[in-house]
Design an enzyme around this catalytic site. Structure first.
Site, PDB file in Angstrom:
ATOM      1  N   ASN A 118      -5.645  -4.184  -4.634  1.00 56.69           N
ATOM      2  CA  ASN A 118      -4.331  -3.828  -5.180  1.00 56.69           C
ATOM      3  C   ASN A 118      -3.556  -5.129  -5.386  1.00 56.69           C
ATOM      4  O   ASN A 118      -3.101  -5.737  -4.427  1.00 56.69           O
ATOM      5  CB  ASN A 118      -3.628  -2.906  -4.178  1.00 56.69           C
ATOM      6  CG  ASN A 118      -2.194  -2.618  -4.560  1.00 56.69           C
ATOM      7  OD1 ASN A 118      -1.750  -2.931  -5.666  1.00 56.69           O
ATOM      8  ND2 ASN A 118      -1.459  -2.015  -3.632  1.00 56.69           N
ATOM      9  N   TRP A 119      -3.433  -5.522  -6.648  1.00 59.73           N
ATOM     10  CA  TRP A 119      -2.772  -6.801  -6.943  1.00 59.73           C
ATOM     11  C   TRP A 119      -1.250  -6.696  -6.858  1.00 59.73           C
ATOM     12  O   TRP A 119      -0.548  -7.695  -6.966  1.00 59.73           O
ATOM     13  CB  TRP A 119      -3.184  -7.313  -8.324  1.00 59.73           C
ATOM     14  CG  TRP A 119      -4.638  -7.696  -8.420  1.00 59.73           C
ATOM     15  CD1 TRP A 119      -5.592  -7.590  -7.429  1.00 59.73           C
ATOM     16  CD2 TRP A 119      -5.316  -8.253  -9.556  1.00 59.73           C
ATOM     17  NE1 TRP A 119      -6.805  -8.045  -7.889  1.00 59.73           N
ATOM     18  CE2 TRP A 119      -6.671  -8.455  -9.191  1.00 59.73           C
ATOM     19  CE3 TRP A 119      -4.916  -8.585 -10.846  1.00 59.73           C
ATOM     20  CZ2 TRP A 119      -7.617  -8.989 -10.079  1.00 59.73           C
ATOM     21  CZ3 TRP A 119      -5.853  -9.115 -11.732  1.00 59.73           C
ATOM     22  CH2 TRP A 119      -7.193  -9.328 -11.348  1.00 59.73           C
ATOM     23  N   LYS A 120      -0.743  -5.501  -6.739  1.00 58.63           N
ATOM     24  CA  LYS A 120       0.708  -5.262  -6.657  1.00 58.63           C
ATOM     25  C   LYS A 120       1.437  -5.932  -7.831  1.00 58.63           C
ATOM     26  O   LYS A 120       0.869  -6.025  -8.916  1.00 58.63           O
ATOM     27  CB  LYS A 120       1.239  -5.707  -5.286  1.00 58.63           C
ATOM     28  CG  LYS A 120       0.459  -5.052  -4.143  1.00 58.63           C
ATOM     29  CD  LYS A 120       1.092  -5.227  -2.797  1.00 58.63           C
ATOM     30  CE  LYS A 120       0.228  -4.544  -1.731  1.00 58.63           C
ATOM     31  NZ  LYS A 120       0.800  -4.649  -0.397  1.00 58.63           N
ATOM     32  N   HIS A 140       1.357   4.893  -2.550  1.00 60.82           N
ATOM     33  CA  HIS A 140       1.353   3.689  -1.717  1.00 60.82           C
ATOM     34  C   HIS A 140       2.652   3.636  -0.905  1.00 60.82           C
ATOM     35  O   HIS A 140       3.705   4.063  -1.390  1.00 60.82           O
ATOM     36  CB  HIS A 140       1.218   2.446  -2.606  1.00 60.82           C
ATOM     37  CG  HIS A 140       0.965   1.192  -1.812  1.00 60.82           C
ATOM     38  ND1 HIS A 140       1.977   0.541  -1.159  1.00 60.82           N
ATOM     39  CD2 HIS A 140      -0.174   0.535  -1.547  1.00 60.82           C
ATOM     40  CE1 HIS A 140       1.458  -0.502  -0.519  1.00 60.82           C
ATOM     41  NE2 HIS A 140       0.150  -0.535  -0.736  1.00 60.82           N
ATOM     42  N   GLU A 164       4.629   1.373  -0.366  1.00 63.07           N
ATOM     43  CA  GLU A 164       5.720   0.663  -1.054  1.00 63.07           C
ATOM     44  C   GLU A 164       6.402   1.578  -2.070  1.00 63.07           C
ATOM     45  O   GLU A 164       7.610   1.461  -2.312  1.00 63.07           O
ATOM     46  CB  GLU A 164       5.176  -0.622  -1.705  1.00 63.07           C
ATOM     47  CG  GLU A 164       4.863  -1.672  -0.635  1.00 63.07           C
ATOM     48  CD  GLU A 164       3.763  -2.659  -0.995  1.00 63.07           C
ATOM     49  OE1 GLU A 164       3.388  -2.751  -2.172  1.00 63.07           O
ATOM     50  OE2 GLU A 164       3.262  -3.330  -0.064  1.00 63.07           O
ATOM     51  N   GLY A 168       0.547  -6.444   4.895  1.00 59.89           N
ATOM     52  CA  GLY A 168       1.117  -7.757   4.632  1.00 59.89           C
ATOM     53  C   GLY A 168       1.679  -8.458   5.856  1.00 59.89           C
ATOM     54  O   GLY A 168       2.440  -9.419   5.727  1.00 59.89           O
ATOM     55  N   SER A 214      -3.652  -5.718   5.932  1.00 63.62           N
ATOM     56  CA  SER A 214      -4.025  -7.047   6.442  1.00 63.62           C
ATOM     57  C   SER A 214      -5.532  -7.254   6.591  1.00 63.62           C
ATOM     58  O   SER A 214      -5.991  -7.906   7.534  1.00 63.62           O
ATOM     59  CB  SER A 214      -3.308  -7.346   7.761  1.00 63.62           C
ATOM     60  OG  SER A 214      -1.909  -7.441   7.545  1.00 63.62           O
ATOM     61  N   GLY A 250      -4.711  -5.741  -0.238  1.00 63.55           N
ATOM     62  CA  GLY A 250      -3.594  -6.287  -0.995  1.00 63.55           C
ATOM     63  C   GLY A 250      -3.746  -7.789  -1.154  1.00 63.55           C
ATOM     64  O   GLY A 250      -4.473  -8.276  -2.022  1.00 63.55           O
ATOM     65  N   GLY A 251      -3.077  -8.533  -0.284  1.00 68.73           N
ATOM     66  CA  GLY A 251      -3.006  -9.992  -0.384  1.00 68.73           C
ATOM     67  C   GLY A 251      -4.342 -10.688  -0.641  1.00 68.73           C
ATOM     68  O   GLY A 251      -4.446 -11.545  -1.533  1.00 68.73           O
ATOM     69  N   GLU A 307      -3.394   3.467   5.618  1.00 69.40           N
ATOM     70  CA  GLU A 307      -2.754   2.154   5.701  1.00 69.40           C
ATOM     71  C   GLU A 307      -1.529   2.248   6.607  1.00 69.40           C
ATOM     72  O   GLU A 307      -0.461   2.685   6.154  1.00 69.40           O
ATOM     73  CB  GLU A 307      -2.306   1.692   4.314  1.00 69.40           C
ATOM     74  CG  GLU A 307      -3.425   1.563   3.309  1.00 69.40           C
ATOM     75  CD  GLU A 307      -3.036   0.658   2.144  1.00 69.40           C
ATOM     76  OE1 GLU A 307      -3.731  -0.346   1.935  1.00 69.40           O
ATOM     77  OE2 GLU A 307      -2.038   0.944   1.468  1.00 69.40           O
TER      78      GLU A 307
END
Ligand code: PGA
Length: 259
Positions: free
Chosen positions: A9-11, A94, A96, A172, A212, A233-234, A166
């Site tokens: 997920n590049w967000k 998600h 977010e 993150g 993470s 993610g990251g 998640e």
């Protein structure tokens, strides 16, 4: 054995040129890893270009969000019908989206049902906040989110969805639950799917861990029997890290299936 999944997920990162460069940078390494489902979810502005960059490979492309309506007066939104010509997967609910944009369980359910009806594979995120975790409400929250997200789907439709557990406090932050704890929690989510949709749906549905993930910690998570892969993610913004995570996922899958 459930086919394992690794999804990136590049967000809200990468402009068009940067996204294509990142996709090009991971393409060869990922395409050399059969046996698992590999999905990358770039921002919407780069979806078509990344899809084109991945043509001829086994790598699937997904969106990060969508509206549930097929078309209409929803300025700024994108519909499942628009996505079907561009990608095969879509992330739904998600944390977010839930946290910053007020997505409720009902909205997540509408999106999920719309995705399934349009032939998109949804990656549905569930997870408790730090406060809920500390208050001992994790299972209650996951039960509610899972039950409501999958409401109205047939057992067969539920079986094709992908769930991603998640914990919000792990996203993150560099903090993760113990791998055994994530495994046990995912096992309980699977029991909720069994209660709501029956044993065969529960056996078939892929449930990922997310929060993470990086190549240092992932081997211990991916070997857990209930963990069918990961949502990243990251670390998915690094071609080398994401290829490493995909390779680790494949190794875990092959080990579990006795290959
Ligand atoms: P993270 O994000 O890997 O950067 O923790 C995971 C996610 O939000 O899906």
């Amino acid at each position: 054995m459930r086919k394992h999944v690794i999804a990136g997920n590049w967000k809200m990162n990468k402009n068009l040129a940067q996204a294509v460069a990142l996709a090009d940078g991971m393409k060869e390494g990922l395409n050399a890893l059969p046996d698992i489902d590999i999905i990358i979810c770039p921002p919407l502005t780069a979806l078509a270009a990344v899809r084109n960059a991945m043509q001829g490979t086994t790598i699937a492309v997904g969106a990060q969000n969508m509206h549930w309506e097929t078309e209409g007066a929803y300025t700024g939104e994108v519909s499942p019908q628009m996505l079907t010509s561009m990608c095969s997967h879509v992330i739904v609910g998600h944390s977010e989206r839930r946290g910053h944009f007020g997505e409720t369980d009902e909205m997540v359910n509408r999106k999920l049902v719309a995705a399934v009806l349009h032939g998109l594979t949804p990656i549905v995120c569930i997870g408790e906040t730090d406060a809920e975790n500390r208050a001992g409400q994790t299972l209650e929250v996951l039960d509610r989110q899972t039950t409501r997200a999958l409401a109205g789907l047939s057992a067969q439709q539920a079986a094709t969805a992908i769930l991603a557990y998640e914990p919000v406090w792990a996203i993150g932050t560099g903090r993760t639950p113990a791998p055994e704890e994530a495994n046990a929690t995912i096992g309980l989510v699977r029991k909720v799917v069994r209660r709501e949709h029956g044993a065969s749906a529960a056996e078939a549905i892929r449930i990922l861990y997310g929060g993470s993930i990086n190549p240092n910690v992932w081997p211990e998570f991916s070997v857990q029997p209930e963990v069918d892969g990961g949502l990243v993610g990251g670390a998915s913004l690094s071609a080398a890290d994401f290829v490493a995570l995909a390779a680790q996922t494949r190794a875990a899958f092959l080990a579990k299936s006795g290959q």
